[in-house]
Design a protein around this motif. Structure first.
Motif, PDB file in Angstrom:
ATOM      1  N   SER A 314       0.846  -1.120   0.003  1.00 33.15           N
ATOM      2  CA  SER A 314       0.005   0.014  -0.032  1.00 33.15           C
ATOM      3  C   SER A 314       0.984   1.336  -0.072  1.00 33.15           C
ATOM      4  O   SER A 314       0.569   2.365  -0.772  1.00 33.15           O
ATOM      5  CB  SER A 314      -0.869   0.062   1.088  1.00 33.15           C
ATOM      6  N   GLU A 315       2.038   1.394   0.567  1.00 32.85           N
ATOM      7  CA  GLU A 315       2.850   2.276   0.754  1.00 32.85           C
ATOM      8  C   GLU A 315       3.563   2.587  -0.545  1.00 32.85           C
ATOM      9  O   GLU A 315       3.512   3.625  -1.018  1.00 32.85           O
ATOM     10  CB  GLU A 315       3.994   1.952   1.706  1.00 32.85           C
ATOM     11  N   ARG A 316       3.912   1.380  -1.359  1.00 36.91           N
ATOM     12  CA  ARG A 316       4.661   1.388  -2.743  1.00 36.91           C
ATOM     13  C   ARG A 316       3.494   1.932  -3.777  1.00 36.91           C
ATOM     14  O   ARG A 316       4.031   3.014  -4.585  1.00 36.91           O
ATOM     15  CB  ARG A 316       4.680   0.087  -3.137  1.00 36.91           C
ATOM     16  N   TYR A 317       2.274   1.526  -3.575  1.00 36.99           N
ATOM     17  CA  TYR A 317       1.150   2.266  -4.557  1.00 36.99           C
ATOM     18  C   TYR A 317       1.089   3.708  -4.144  1.00 36.99           C
ATOM     19  O   TYR A 317       0.726   4.414  -5.213  1.00 36.99           O
ATOM     20  CB  TYR A 317      -0.249   1.517  -4.206  1.00 36.99           C
ATOM     21  N   ALA A 318       1.015   4.215  -2.963  1.00 41.26           N
ATOM     22  CA  ALA A 318       0.691   5.412  -2.429  1.00 41.26           C
ATOM     23  C   ALA A 318       2.143   6.191  -3.065  1.00 41.26           C
ATOM     24  O   ALA A 318       1.831   7.474  -3.609  1.00 41.26           O
ATOM     25  CB  ALA A 318       0.866   5.568  -1.008  1.00 41.26           C
ATOM     26  N   ALA A 319       3.007   5.474  -2.955  1.00 43.27           N
ATOM     27  CA  ALA A 319       4.279   6.501  -3.498  1.00 43.27           C
ATOM     28  C   ALA A 319       4.323   6.471  -5.149  1.00 43.27           C
ATOM     29  O   ALA A 319       4.643   7.546  -5.721  1.00 43.27           O
ATOM     30  CB  ALA A 319       5.592   5.882  -3.231  1.00 43.27           C
ATOM     31  N   GLU A 320       4.066   5.260  -5.714  1.00 43.51           N
ATOM     32  CA  GLU A 320       3.716   5.705  -7.267  1.00 43.51           C
ATOM     33  C   GLU A 320       2.638   6.766  -7.639  1.00 43.51           C
ATOM     34  O   GLU A 320       2.894   7.491  -8.370  1.00 43.51           O
ATOM     35  CB  GLU A 320       3.061   4.333  -7.810  1.00 43.51           C
ATOM     36  N   LYS A 321       1.417   6.785  -7.025  1.00 44.58           N
ATOM     37  CA  LYS A 321       0.422   7.478  -7.179  1.00 44.58           C
ATOM     38  C   LYS A 321       0.981   9.088  -6.879  1.00 44.58           C
ATOM     39  O   LYS A 321       0.815  10.169  -7.673  1.00 44.58           O
ATOM     40  CB  LYS A 321      -0.847   7.361  -6.227  1.00 44.58           C
ATOM     41  N   ALA A 322       1.867   9.449  -5.802  1.00 40.12           N
ATOM     42  CA  ALA A 322       2.245  10.602  -5.353  1.00 40.12           C
ATOM     43  C   ALA A 322       3.201  11.235  -6.427  1.00 40.12           C
ATOM     44  O   ALA A 322       3.036  12.272  -6.994  1.00 40.12           O
ATOM     45  CB  ALA A 322       3.039  10.366  -4.044  1.00 40.12           C
ATOM     46  N   LEU A 323       4.439  10.245  -6.874  1.00 37.62           N
ATOM     47  CA  LEU A 323       5.129  10.636  -8.053  1.00 37.62           C
ATOM     48  C   LEU A 323       4.357  10.929  -9.351  1.00 37.62           C
ATOM     49  O   LEU A 323       4.615  12.219  -9.959  1.00 37.62           O
ATOM     50  CB  LEU A 323       5.999   9.658  -8.388  1.00 37.62           C
ATOM     51  N   GLU A 324       3.282  10.263  -9.746  1.00 41.48           N
ATOM     52  CA  GLU A 324       2.444  10.599 -10.848  1.00 41.48           C
ATOM     53  C   GLU A 324       1.774  11.987 -10.599  1.00 41.48           C
ATOM     54  O   GLU A 324       1.983  12.926 -11.391  1.00 41.48           O
ATOM     55  CB  GLU A 324       1.477   9.389 -10.783  1.00 41.48           C
ATOM     56  N   TYR A 325       1.204  12.286  -9.495  1.00 42.39           N
ATOM     57  CA  TYR A 325       0.547  13.560  -9.395  1.00 42.39           C
ATOM     58  C   TYR A 325       1.389  14.479  -9.396  1.00 42.39           C
ATOM     59  O   TYR A 325       1.246  15.679  -9.582  1.00 42.39           O
ATOM     60  CB  TYR A 325      -0.146  13.329  -7.815  1.00 42.39           C
ATOM     61  N   MET A 326       2.819  14.288  -8.756  1.00 44.70           N
ATOM     62  CA  MET A 326       3.542  15.320  -8.290  1.00 44.70           C
ATOM     63  C   MET A 326       4.545  15.823  -9.724  1.00 44.70           C
ATOM     64  O   MET A 326       5.183  16.636  -9.677  1.00 44.70           O
ATOM     65  CB  MET A 326       4.455  15.071  -7.047  1.00 44.70           C
ATOM     66  N   GLY A 327       4.488  14.689 -10.774  1.00 47.63           N
ATOM     67  CA  GLY A 327       5.169  14.997 -11.667  1.00 47.63           C
ATOM     68  C   GLY A 327       6.710  14.555 -11.684  1.00 47.63           C
ATOM     69  O   GLY A 327       7.309  15.534 -12.037  1.00 47.63           O
ATOM     70  N   LEU A 328       6.928  13.825 -10.525  1.00 48.41           N
ATOM     71  CA  LEU A 328       8.365  13.572 -10.375  1.00 48.41           C
ATOM     72  C   LEU A 328       8.896  12.165 -10.877  1.00 48.41           C
ATOM     73  O   LEU A 328       7.933  11.400 -10.859  1.00 48.41           O
ATOM     74  CB  LEU A 328       8.714  13.702  -8.775  1.00 48.41           C
TER      75      LEU A 328
END
Lengths: 479, 202
Positions: A314-328
């Motif tokens: 769940s942390e991995r998925y959250a980090a993936e989603k975060a990078l996608e949103y943040m454009g990083l």
């Protein structure tokens, strides 16, 4: 067995304790603002109830208020109705209100302490999660929902089950460029956004004791970002010195009696916390967030983490989603992230010491081309003090915008917002998706990092300014 | 408050952790001064994506939200609870809820049910393999019941303190309950030290 600070303050406020029921706690100070109170006042009207203790209640306007043209009618009709509703409610029920334009107006969590209303050993509530700020004084301070706002208005009490206690001990000497904001961001990254759930945190240790009251407020303010019910720091001479002489601080014999009581508000040596966390301040560095929750942070010198490095799915998925949103992209140096906007302000970092720190770095420098910098004092009093010290001139000379007091871009309920895709370095408390405007991307930082970032145009610490050639850096597609 | 005894309905699988209240209801919706009319603001940003689970026709009319850990973090806005209720949700299931959100939900009759993540995983599988599958949230027995895709019965007990359960089952108003002890409040007030702060001085 001894008791913790939180337990002492809790016990002193129990109105009623009965088997199988939550404790009924007396509330010493109830702070109100326009956003979470209208439905509560409606409830009072519907049931023919009054405000039980108007003398323990204070309202201010902050979330919706514009930071430009405050002498003109508020342009957004919905915001205007909400502010007018608060004014009518306060008039109808006899509640003291500091409206837009008043010298005591400002962000509710800046106003309470500066008036001297927030005192050690008190219970403080407000329909705002950052009420934890007031714990810096050794107060037990909770954010509450609107139903509870109505409950406190009607009864001056709250039924609550006592949370567990967690000690966050920070020992050691932090480096010069490590601020209170860096300390608390590091705490949240360590224990996670849910790490404090069900707990009252007590921050202690030599690194905490050395902090000023304003720095302590920054720490306690973000307790909620670790999921905690409240955060507290034991009152000491720093606390007493801050309070003495303020409008609502006790005087004469009352002062002596108060200080005698306040000195008892320390965790006993033989008290036991339900959980303990230790942090070595010497190991900390300026800290920034890269993701979309305040626990997704790292030292400024680090790189954007690789989601694949997280073991928890769940942390991995959250980090993936975060990078996608943040454009990083994973592996990108945090220092290479360029920003469009820098925001200095909020209940986390909108006090005079924060403005002094940011101004100290901007003095004689310029905000980078293409970067917009907003400086929004936490209250009118903070603004007046800043003007007296000439800080406003430092900000405007550097090319920053000097605004009127309020919550502003921390949550973008007023016109101060990021446009979709815009990126900010912000001294506020939440980097949630869209928090500062739909599609906006937020990096949480200290005022010092905010100022250095404004000058260089990419995430930076003050140490990067000396001799650094901002133009030599190639932003790695952060946009 | 509306009483909650037992509810059976279809479930929406929301496979996301750390769903903060800014996602549940964005700040610009908070300018409203009522407790209703928030349904269109629920998950507003995510609903702009047609593939978002709440937009899928199969999940229209579902009444139980099954979410990832740390649901309801962030702001204390009770509007998040109202938005979920206005949209039609009766219960939310997660392995962890943020404290303020949980308190707000229970005061409004939106039942927040804490279940272990493996049970949440199983419920996600049920709702994803058959969006018409129903989940029962039974507050009287403190139990969640469903049928797994292979036809087995899933029964999971959950905890909720007796006092909260009693208030929910009976739809009791906290303020009325507290005012039954008004004498206790008055006697406490009579003993408060003189040095305590006042916002209005007589």
């Amino acid at each position: 067995m001894g008791r913790t600070l939180a337990e002492k303050v809790w016990d002193d406020h129990v109105v009623r304790r009965a088997e199988g029921e939550p404790d009924l706690l007396f509330i010493d100070l109830h702070l109100l603002h326009e956003v979470t109170s209208p439905q509560a006042f409606d409830g009072l009207r519907k049931n023919g109830r009054r405000v039980r203790r108007t003398d323990l209640t204070l309202a201010t306007e902050d979330h919706n208020t514009p930071t430009l043209d405050i002498d003109k009618p508020i342009a957004d009709p919905v915001s205007r109705v909400q502010l007018e509703t608060l004014r009518k409610n306060c008039a109808d029920f006899g509640v003291r209100l500091h409206p837009l334009g008043d010298v005591e107006q400002g962000v509710v969590h800046v106003v309470g302490p500066q008036l001297g209303l927030t005192q050690p050993g008190t219970t403080v509530v407000c329909g705002d999660s950052h009420t934890s700020t007031h714990g810096a004084f050794g107060a037990l301070a909770f954010g509450i929902g609107t139903s509870q706002v109505e409950h406190v208005l009607a009864t001056q009490t709250l039924p609550m089950s006592r949370p567990r206690t967690m000690a966050i001990t920070i020992e050691g000497e932090p480096a010069d460029d490590v601020t209170a904001k860096d300390l608390i961001l590091a705490v949240i990254a360590k224990i996670g956004t849910g790490g404090g759930q069900g707990y009252i945190l007590e921050y202690r240790g030599s690194a905490i004791e050395k902090l000023s009251m304003e720095a302590r407020m920054t720490i306690c303010n973000m307790s909620i970002e670790a999921g905690a019910r409240a955060g507290m720091i034991a009152p000491d001479e720093t606390t007493f010195a801050y309070l003495q002489g303020r409008d609502h601080a006790p005087t004469g014999a009352d002062w002596d009696a108060a200080v005698a009581y306040w000195k008892t508000l320390r965790t006993d040596d033989d008290a036991v916390f339900d959980a303990e966390v230790f942090i070595d301040a010497a190991e900390l560095a300026p800290f920034v967030t890269w993701g979309t929750n305040p626990g997704q942070g790292a030292p400024l010198s680090a790189r954007v983490p690789d989601p694949a490095s997280y073991e928890d799915a769940s942390e991995r998925y959250a980090a993936e989603k975060a990078l996608e949103y943040m454009g990083l992209t994973a592996g990108q140096a945090l220092r290479d992230i360029t920003v469009d906007t820098v925001f200095v302000g909020s209940c986390t970092n909108g006090r005079i010491e924060d403005l002094r720190s940011a101004a100290g770095i901007l003095d004689g420098r310029k905000v980078a081309d293409g970067v917009r910098m907003l400086v929004v004092p936490g209250s009118v009093r903070v603004a007046l003090q800043a003007v007296e010290e000439g800080l406003d001139k430092v900000f405007t000379a550097a090319g920053a915008e000097w605004r009127h007091a309020g919550c502003s871009m921390c949550l973008g309920m007023n016109p101060d917002q990021l446009a979709p895709g815009e990126r900010s370095a912000s001294t506020s408390n939440r980097n949630f998706e869209g928090r500062q405007g739909k599609g906006g991307r937020t990096h949480l930082v200290s005022p010092q990092v905010a100022a250095a970032t404004a000058v260089l145009g990419h995430l930076a610490s003050p140490a990067d300014l000396s001799g650094a050639d901002a133009g030599a850096r190639t932003p790695a597609g952060a946009r | 408050m509306e009483a909650f005894t037992t509810h059976t309905g279809r479930a929406v699988p929301l496979r996301r952790s750390n769903v903060d209240t800014d996602q549940i209801i964005p700040a610009h919706w908070l300018k409203k001064v009522t407790r209703d009319g928030f349904e269109d603001g629920l998950f507003e940003a995510w609903r702009k994506d047609s593939s978002f689970v709440l937009n899928q026709p199969a999940y229209q009319g579902a009444t139980v939200l099954v979410a990832g850990p740390d649901f309801g973090t962030g702001s204390s806005r009770e509007h998040a609870v109202w938005a979920l209720q206005n949209f039609g949700f009766k219960a939310v299931i997660s392995s962890r809820f943020a404290d303020i959100f949980r308190g707000n939900s229970l005061k409004n009759g939106l039942l927040t049910v804490v279940l272990e993540q493996p049970v949440v995983d199983a419920l996600w599988e049920i709702a994803e393999s058959d969006p018409t599958a129903e989940i029962t949230v039974d507050l009287e027995r403190r139990q969640v019941r469903a049928t797994t895709p292979d036809g087995a019965a899933l029964t999971a007990d959950f905890e909720l303190d007796e006092n909260s359960r009693w208030r929910l089952l009976n739809g009791l108003d906290d303020i009325s309950l507290t005012l039954q002890n008004e004498a206790d409040i008055a006697s406490y007030e009579a003993t408060r030290p003189a040095f305590k702060p006042r916002t209005i001085t007589a």
